[in-house]
Design an enzyme around this catalytic site. Sequence first.
Site, PDB file in Angstrom:
ATOM      1  CG  HIS A   1      -2.013  -0.967   1.207  1.00 13.02           C
ATOM      2  ND1 HIS A   1      -3.257  -0.727   0.680  1.00 13.02           N
ATOM      3  CD2 HIS A   1      -2.036  -2.234   1.658  1.00 13.02           C
ATOM      4  CE1 HIS A   1      -4.016  -1.810   0.821  1.00 13.02           C
ATOM      5  NE2 HIS A   1      -3.285  -2.735   1.415  1.00 13.02           N
TER       6      HIS A   1
ATOM      7  CE  LYS B   1      -6.676  14.026   0.102  1.00 10.95           C
ATOM      8  NZ  LYS B   1      -6.851  12.758  -0.580  1.00 10.95           N
ATOM      9  NE  ARG B   2      -3.836  10.190  10.013  1.00  7.10           N
ATOM     10  CZ  ARG B   2      -3.578   9.271  10.927  1.00  7.10           C
ATOM     11  NH1 ARG B   2      -4.479   8.348  11.213  1.00  7.10           N
ATOM     12  NH2 ARG B   2      -2.444   9.276  11.592  1.00  7.10           N
TER      13      ARG B   2
ATOM     14  CE  LYS C   1      -2.727  10.907   2.928  1.00  5.51           C
ATOM     15  NZ  LYS C   1      -3.346  10.026   1.920  1.00  5.51           N
TER      16      LYS C   1
ATOM     17  CB  THR D   1     -10.158   4.971  -1.285  1.00  2.00           C
ATOM     18  OG1 THR D   1      -9.646   5.335   0.000  1.00  2.00           O
ATOM     19  CG2 THR D   1      -9.487   3.704  -1.757  1.00  2.00           C
TER      20      THR D   1
ATOM     21  CE  LYS E   1     -13.909   6.017   0.727  1.00  2.00           C
ATOM     22  NZ  LYS E   1     -12.993   6.067   1.868  1.00  2.00           N
TER      23      LYS E   1
HETATM   24  C1  26V Z   1       2.539   6.678   4.164  1.00  4.10           C
HETATM   25  C2  26V Z   1       3.571   7.405   4.708  1.00  4.10           C
HETATM   26  C3  26V Z   1       4.104   8.530   4.040  1.00  4.10           C
HETATM   27  C4  26V Z   1       4.962   9.475   4.802  1.00  4.10           C
HETATM   28  C5  26V Z   1       5.462   9.108   6.089  1.00  4.10           C
HETATM   29  C6  26V Z   1       5.273   7.772   6.432  1.00  4.10           C
HETATM   30  C7  26V Z   1       4.083   7.086   5.893  1.00  4.10           C
HETATM   31  C8  26V Z   1       3.510   6.109   6.551  1.00  4.10           C
HETATM   32  C9  26V Z   1       2.466   5.396   6.035  1.00  4.10           C
HETATM   33  C10 26V Z   1       1.985   5.653   4.862  1.00  4.10           C
HETATM   34  C11 26V Z   1       0.873   4.813   4.340  1.00  4.10           C
HETATM   35  C12 26V Z   1       0.896   3.422   4.882  1.00  4.10           C
HETATM   36  C13 26V Z   1       0.011   2.487   4.177  1.00  4.10           C
HETATM   37  C14 26V Z   1      -1.281   3.114   3.755  1.00  4.10           C
HETATM   38  O1  26V Z   1      -2.107   3.448   4.559  1.00  4.10           O
HETATM   39  N1  26V Z   1      -1.468   3.266   2.457  1.00  4.10           N
HETATM   40  C15 26V Z   1      -2.656   3.811   1.856  1.00  4.10           C
HETATM   41  O2  26V Z   1      -3.438   2.725   1.416  1.00  4.10           O
HETATM   42  C16 26V Z   1      -4.628   3.131   0.757  1.00  4.10           C
HETATM   43  C17 26V Z   1      -5.402   1.887   0.439  1.00  4.10           C
HETATM   44  O3  26V Z   1      -4.703   1.118  -0.481  1.00  4.10           O
HETATM   45  C18 26V Z   1      -4.293   3.933  -0.471  1.00  4.10           C
HETATM   46  O4  26V Z   1      -5.479   4.355  -1.100  1.00  4.10           O
HETATM   47  C19 26V Z   1      -3.448   5.141  -0.099  1.00  4.10           C
HETATM   48  O5  26V Z   1      -3.038   5.822  -1.251  1.00  4.10           O
HETATM   49  C20 26V Z   1      -2.231   4.686   0.703  1.00  4.10           C
HETATM   50  O6  26V Z   1      -1.511   5.798   1.203  1.00  4.10           O
END
Ligand code: 26V
Length: 819
Positions: free
Chosen positions: A360, A548-549, A554, A656, A660
């Site tokens: 992901h 969003k987060r 982002k 996602t 929506k």
């Molecule tokens: C992203 C980042 C970016 C910067 C700092 C560290 C960090 C930590 C975690 C993440 C995302 C972790 C995994 C996640 O939640 N991915 C999300 O999964 C969604 C479902 O597939 C997808 O739609 C999102 O784009 C994706 O960020």
Amino acid sequence: MFYDMELFTTVFKEQLVSRLGKNVEEATADDIYRVLGSLIREHIGREWAGTNQAYKTNREKQVYYFSMEFLVGRMLGNNVLNLGVYDTVRKGLKELGWDLETIEEQEPDAGLGNGGLGRLAACFLDSLASLGFAGHGCGIRYKYGLFEQKIVDGHQVELPDPWLQKGNVWEERREDKRVEVSFWGRVEVSEKNGRTVFETVGDEKIWAVPYDVPIVGYGSAHVNTLRLWSAESAADPAKMRFGAQNGQPNNGYYTFLDYNRSVESISEFLYPDDSGYEGKLLRLKQQYFLCSAGLQSVLRTFGKLGLPFTELPRKVAVHINDTHPTLVIPELMRILIDEKGFGWDEAWDVTTRTVSYTNHTLMSEALEKWPIHMVRELLPRVYMIIEEINKRFCGMLLERFPGRQDLVSRMAVIESGQVKMAHLAVVGSYSVNGVARLHTELLKTDVMQPFYGLFPERFNNKTNGIAHRRWLMHANPELAGLICDSIGTGWIEHPDRLQELERFQNDPLFLEEIGRIKRGNKLRLADYIREKQGVSVDPDSLFDVQAKRLHAYKRQLLNVLHIMHLYHLMKDDPSVDRLPRTFIFAAKAAPAYFLAKCIIKLIHAVMDTVNNDPRMEGKLKVVFLENYSVSLAEKIIPAANVSEQISTAGKEASGTGNMKFMMNGALTVGTLDGANVEIHERIGAENMFLFGLRSEEVLDYYNHGGYLAREVYERDPRIQRVLDDLVHPGPFSRHDREFEFIYQSLLDHNDEFFVLRDFAGYADTHAAVDRAYLNAHDWAAKSVVNIAHSGHFSSDCTVKRYASDIWKIRPVRTAFEIK
Ligand code: 26V
């Protein structure tokens, strides 16, 4: 009782009396919610049992979706909808003097997830059940969900979310299905009957008790199970061993109370950090707890088929949602070898044909790595197995690429004192998928390129999707009604048929209705904003939403800087002709993510200035909605005119929220990132607002340099002005150190996410949005094209592809359907 309104009201009144000893006049909204919830839950029972029976009789292959997060939100509305009793219940409650919406509001959100990844898992469960697939969720029953966000003086404060405090009407505790999970100890190796035997001694054992939640499919013929595990101390402390804590021998201070506390902490709270990987022991414990408990229960069910364990892959698929549950791989190896008497090769063959993995994120900070010593001490036998997997994998690499020690270190599962979970997941599974086409391509060519070279057949794409039942039918019932009136109800089971709406894109009456429904949703959101924040917003202004987060990639920062620019523009020249806008933000920041919190503070400073400046009246408003959650998303999204999907290209795996908003008729302002690429491909550039660097350009800058943020700053007076605002006292700042930190990240650290580089394009695009919005007819037509193509992004389509390409399963017909 749920199919006849009169019967419903009669029985409901009786139930209020027999369950609570109250009559309708005395009952509170919460009373009504609890009784209604319990009745619905009991009503589901028959279909739940029937579904399980059908799976058993057909000896159906079962899919288990292992995930540390299931961001389910509220269940009442969704269940009532999927059961097909929404109207009876709504009218019945009305008779009794209650609004179903008010009753739904009583339910606390099951906020067992951080964001997209957890919500995706919840949407998949809805689609699996609705399509009749034997697919279940396996997760943790956190006592506290994702923190509740409060804003105090512009700062985020995190409060606990005790969502279970008043009980949970949907869950069933299954004491009889509990299993034991073991931590710590040491492995004793011995020879017995010519076999090497591994036994862990001096370990600490705890109970994993499952709570089952029914997942009702649309049409209600199928009810699958979300099994959430709770950690409990052993009932009989005398049988438990407290020999060690954190690997330290018992020094007499580790009492039953300590044990108890440490056990319960395992399912106590959800880690709020989707920001940068945190290598905490408790998190590793949670992951193993989920994997071990979940697998034991999966194997117990499989065992009832009376088949040899070599047949496991034919009857069971274990899917891991990101690397968090990767320990299922060594854990399955351990059970097969140590408990079922398998040899290594045989166990490896079964394991790698059972497990599949979804990646992901491409962000390296988020890739999980565990220090060797932690895994070795907490899970000694599992660590031995990981070591063996690594040894054999590296041996194979050297055989195929003699002399390529560099390649071996790059690809190893254990390297530089760490266990690399993504490598373990790829090596130990038969399928690896990304979540949007661009993301999968980048996985193959960049982040996981050597693995793709080695196992090209394992890599595949599965673009994300969303549950249209929750995100359209439930969140936007009026729009769903209009769609049914126009093209019939076929789209509910075949969301692709939303495309038939395209023929209405020039129908003035239809477009007028679309506008009327959107306005109604905006009015409702405006009421909510007034009630919650005391801010009044103009429903006739354009609602521009970024929800969003909060993450640097982002780029909420790009959005705020642009608002600051608009403020200057309108203040300097009151005659400037821009459309009235309401900018709406909703976002939680990880508690330890300083930059994200600085950005929240900046949004609030801008909000304060803009909303209190009489010159901005009727022109510009900024709102930050506290505590973004699934239920809040259901209020915000249907009211949006513009959806901000503005991540740095190549960084958002899929997104996602983009889907929506599109499904609810908002137009996207976005970069060509994640699933935006596929949205663009479906609806064309004329139905969205694209801007910014392309992912190849971003990659090129990263690889070859050539970007100087300071140069952009010096060239563009608009950027200069808003950045100077951050560090000079003025309309937005009084020497706030947070704003200085933002300034430094952009100029001293050269703007890692190209906020300044994309600023001009973004500002121009928003000017184009203004012009487009002036033509209500054309805008509504674009909105219709968005809705029409959103069916393609239903998680039904996504799940079907997982089912046929990865899990190899077919829909099941239950007795209810055959009848
Ligand atoms: C992203 C980042 C970016 C910067 C700092 C560290 C960090 C930590 C975690 C993440 C995302 C972790 C995994 C996640 O939640 N991915 C999300 O999964 C969604 C479902 O597939 C997808 O739609 C999102 O784009 C994706 O960020």
